[in-house]
Design a protein around this motif. Structure first.
Motif, PDB file in Angstrom:
ATOM      1  N   GLU A 216      19.557   2.664   0.396  1.00  0.00           N
ATOM      2  CA  GLU A 216      19.636   1.511   1.307  1.00  0.00           C
ATOM      3  C   GLU A 216      21.031   0.906   1.281  1.00  0.00           C
ATOM      4  O   GLU A 216      21.553   0.480   2.311  1.00  0.00           O
ATOM      5  N   GLY A 217      21.657   0.885   0.113  1.00  0.00           N
ATOM      6  CA  GLY A 217      23.018   0.366   0.002  1.00  0.00           C
ATOM      7  C   GLY A 217      23.996   1.152   0.844  1.00  0.00           C
ATOM      8  O   GLY A 217      24.821   0.587   1.560  1.00  0.00           O
ATOM      9  N   LYS A 218      23.915   2.486   0.763  1.00  0.00           N
ATOM     10  CA  LYS A 218      24.793   3.347   1.552  1.00  0.00           C
ATOM     11  C   LYS A 218      24.488   3.182   3.044  1.00  0.00           C
ATOM     12  O   LYS A 218      25.395   3.134   3.867  1.00  0.00           O
ATOM     13  N   ALA A 219      23.210   3.050   3.397  1.00  0.00           N
ATOM     14  CA  ALA A 219      22.825   2.882   4.803  1.00  0.00           C
ATOM     15  C   ALA A 219      23.462   1.641   5.402  1.00  0.00           C
ATOM     16  O   ALA A 219      23.875   1.639   6.565  1.00  0.00           O
ATOM     17  N   ASN A 220      23.575   0.584   4.615  1.00  0.00           N
ATOM     18  CA  ASN A 220      24.180  -0.666   5.104  1.00  0.00           C
ATOM     19  C   ASN A 220      25.675  -0.529   5.363  1.00  0.00           C
ATOM     20  O   ASN A 220      26.256  -1.331   6.083  1.00  0.00           O
ATOM     21  N   GLU A 221      26.310   0.493   4.782  1.00  0.00           N
ATOM     22  CA  GLU A 221      27.747   0.713   4.967  1.00  0.00           C
ATOM     23  C   GLU A 221      28.064   1.584   6.175  1.00  0.00           C
ATOM     24  O   GLU A 221      29.220   1.684   6.580  1.00  0.00           O
ATOM     25  N   LEU A 222      27.045   2.231   6.746  1.00  0.00           N
ATOM     26  CA  LEU A 222      27.267   3.216   7.802  1.00  0.00           C
ATOM     27  C   LEU A 222      27.238   2.593   9.195  1.00  0.00           C
ATOM     28  O   LEU A 222      26.617   1.561   9.410  1.00  0.00           O
ATOM     29  N   THR A 223      27.896   3.282  10.117  1.00  0.00           N
ATOM     30  CA  THR A 223      27.946   2.855  11.509  1.00  0.00           C
ATOM     31  C   THR A 223      27.292   3.920  12.373  1.00  0.00           C
ATOM     32  O   THR A 223      27.647   5.109  12.267  1.00  0.00           O
TER      33      THR A 223
ATOM     34  N   THR B 151      26.788   6.297  15.267  1.00  0.00           N
ATOM     35  CA  THR B 151      27.763   7.149  15.975  1.00  0.00           C
ATOM     36  C   THR B 151      28.975   7.472  15.109  1.00  0.00           C
ATOM     37  O   THR B 151      29.850   8.201  15.551  1.00  0.00           O
ATOM     38  N   GLY B 152      29.034   6.980  13.874  1.00  0.00           N
ATOM     39  CA  GLY B 152      30.106   7.355  12.961  1.00  0.00           C
ATOM     40  C   GLY B 152      29.802   8.697  12.313  1.00  0.00           C
ATOM     41  O   GLY B 152      28.670   9.166  12.316  1.00  0.00           O
ATOM     42  N   TRP B 153      30.821   9.314  11.754  1.00  0.00           N
ATOM     43  CA  TRP B 153      30.661  10.604  11.092  1.00  0.00           C
ATOM     44  C   TRP B 153      30.502  10.413   9.593  1.00  0.00           C
ATOM     45  O   TRP B 153      31.191   9.609   8.988  1.00  0.00           O
ATOM     46  N   ILE B 154      29.576  11.186   9.002  1.00  0.00           N
ATOM     47  CA  ILE B 154      29.290  11.145   7.574  1.00  0.00           C
ATOM     48  C   ILE B 154      29.583  12.517   6.986  1.00  0.00           C
ATOM     49  O   ILE B 154      29.153  13.535   7.531  1.00  0.00           O
ATOM     50  N   LYS B 155      30.303  12.562   5.868  1.00  0.00           N
ATOM     51  CA  LYS B 155      30.556  13.832   5.182  1.00  0.00           C
ATOM     52  C   LYS B 155      29.285  14.262   4.453  1.00  0.00           C
ATOM     53  O   LYS B 155      28.618  13.445   3.815  1.00  0.00           O
ATOM     54  N   LEU B 156      28.964  15.537   4.512  1.00  0.00           N
ATOM     55  CA  LEU B 156      27.845  16.114   3.779  1.00  0.00           C
ATOM     56  C   LEU B 156      28.440  16.894   2.606  1.00  0.00           C
ATOM     57  O   LEU B 156      29.002  17.973   2.776  1.00  0.00           O
ATOM     58  N   VAL B 157      28.324  16.300   1.422  1.00  0.00           N
ATOM     59  CA  VAL B 157      29.028  16.791   0.236  1.00  0.00           C
ATOM     60  C   VAL B 157      28.030  17.280  -0.812  1.00  0.00           C
ATOM     61  O   VAL B 157      27.017  16.642  -1.067  1.00  0.00           O
ATOM     62  N   LYS B 158      28.338  18.431  -1.405  1.00  0.00           N
ATOM     63  CA  LYS B 158      27.557  18.937  -2.539  1.00  0.00           C
ATOM     64  C   LYS B 158      28.546  19.397  -3.594  1.00  0.00           C
ATOM     65  O   LYS B 158      29.447  20.180  -3.302  1.00  0.00           O
ATOM     66  N   ASP B 159      28.365  18.909  -4.811  1.00  0.00           N
ATOM     67  CA  ASP B 159      29.242  19.259  -5.933  1.00  0.00           C
ATOM     68  C   ASP B 159      30.716  19.014  -5.594  1.00  0.00           C
ATOM     69  O   ASP B 159      31.589  19.809  -5.936  1.00  0.00           O
ATOM     70  N   GLY B 160      30.982  17.922  -4.892  1.00  0.00           N
ATOM     71  CA  GLY B 160      32.347  17.530  -4.569  1.00  0.00           C
ATOM     72  C   GLY B 160      32.988  18.289  -3.418  1.00  0.00           C
ATOM     73  O   GLY B 160      34.155  18.080  -3.120  1.00  0.00           O
ATOM     74  N   VAL B 161      32.241  19.163  -2.758  1.00  0.00           N
ATOM     75  CA  VAL B 161      32.777  19.971  -1.658  1.00  0.00           C
ATOM     76  C   VAL B 161      32.109  19.530  -0.350  1.00  0.00           C
ATOM     77  O   VAL B 161      30.885  19.450  -0.268  1.00  0.00           O
TER      78      VAL B 161
ATOM     79  N   GLN C  36      20.808   7.837  14.050  1.00  0.00           N
ATOM     80  CA  GLN C  36      19.697   6.940  13.744  1.00  0.00           C
ATOM     81  C   GLN C  36      19.448   6.881  12.247  1.00  0.00           C
ATOM     82  O   GLN C  36      19.576   7.879  11.544  1.00  0.00           O
ATOM     83  N   LEU C  37      19.073   5.690  11.767  1.00  0.00           N
ATOM     84  CA  LEU C  37      18.536   5.500  10.426  1.00  0.00           C
ATOM     85  C   LEU C  37      17.077   5.120  10.615  1.00  0.00           C
ATOM     86  O   LEU C  37      16.762   4.312  11.488  1.00  0.00           O
ATOM     87  N   TYR C  38      16.188   5.700   9.837  1.00  0.00           N
ATOM     88  CA  TYR C  38      14.764   5.398  10.015  1.00  0.00           C
ATOM     89  C   TYR C  38      14.021   5.465   8.693  1.00  0.00           C
ATOM     90  O   TYR C  38      14.507   6.030   7.724  1.00  0.00           O
TER      91      TYR C  38
END
Length: 105
Positions: free
Chosen positions: A13-20, A22-32, A41-43
């Motif tokens: 929920e904390g991270k969701a409050n920081e997002l916009t 139509t903004g882009w989010i990095k999808l990261v696994k093990d730092g990559v 949408q957030l749901y």
């Protein structure tokens, strides 16, 4: 159906409050960074319904259901763009891209 379990992106929920939216989010696994998601949408999922449809039960004694209910209550959805294809790993004989699952034998 080969892809019977939906792929979901749960976030805190904390991270969701920081997002916009139509903004882009990095999808990261093990730092990559493996891809990016354009947030549409957030749901809040209906976890009981999801558990029943995916696992056939909503009993938390089932390990998949237990993991589902331990996740955050906020999910993100949107367009995904692949940046780096993950390695197939030790189960590569069972690892297929979606187009490969649609090929007839």
């Amino acid at each position: 159906m080969v892809w019977s379990i939906p792929i979901t992106l749960h976030i805190s929920e904390g991270k969701a409050n920081e997002l916009t939216i139509t903004g882009w989010i990095k999808l990261v696994k093990d730092g990559v960074v493996n891809g990016v998601l354009r947030l549409e949408q957030l749901y809040t999922p209906d976890k009981k319904k999801d558990a029943g449809q995916v696992y056939g039960t909503s009993d938390i004694a089932h390990p998949g259901v237990k993991e589902l209910f331990e996740r955050s209550n906020v999910y993100a959805t949107g367009e995904i763009r692949l940046i780096r294809r993950m390695e197939k790993g030790q189960f590569n004989s069972y690892h297929f891209d979606p187009v490969e699952t649609r090929k007839s034998s």
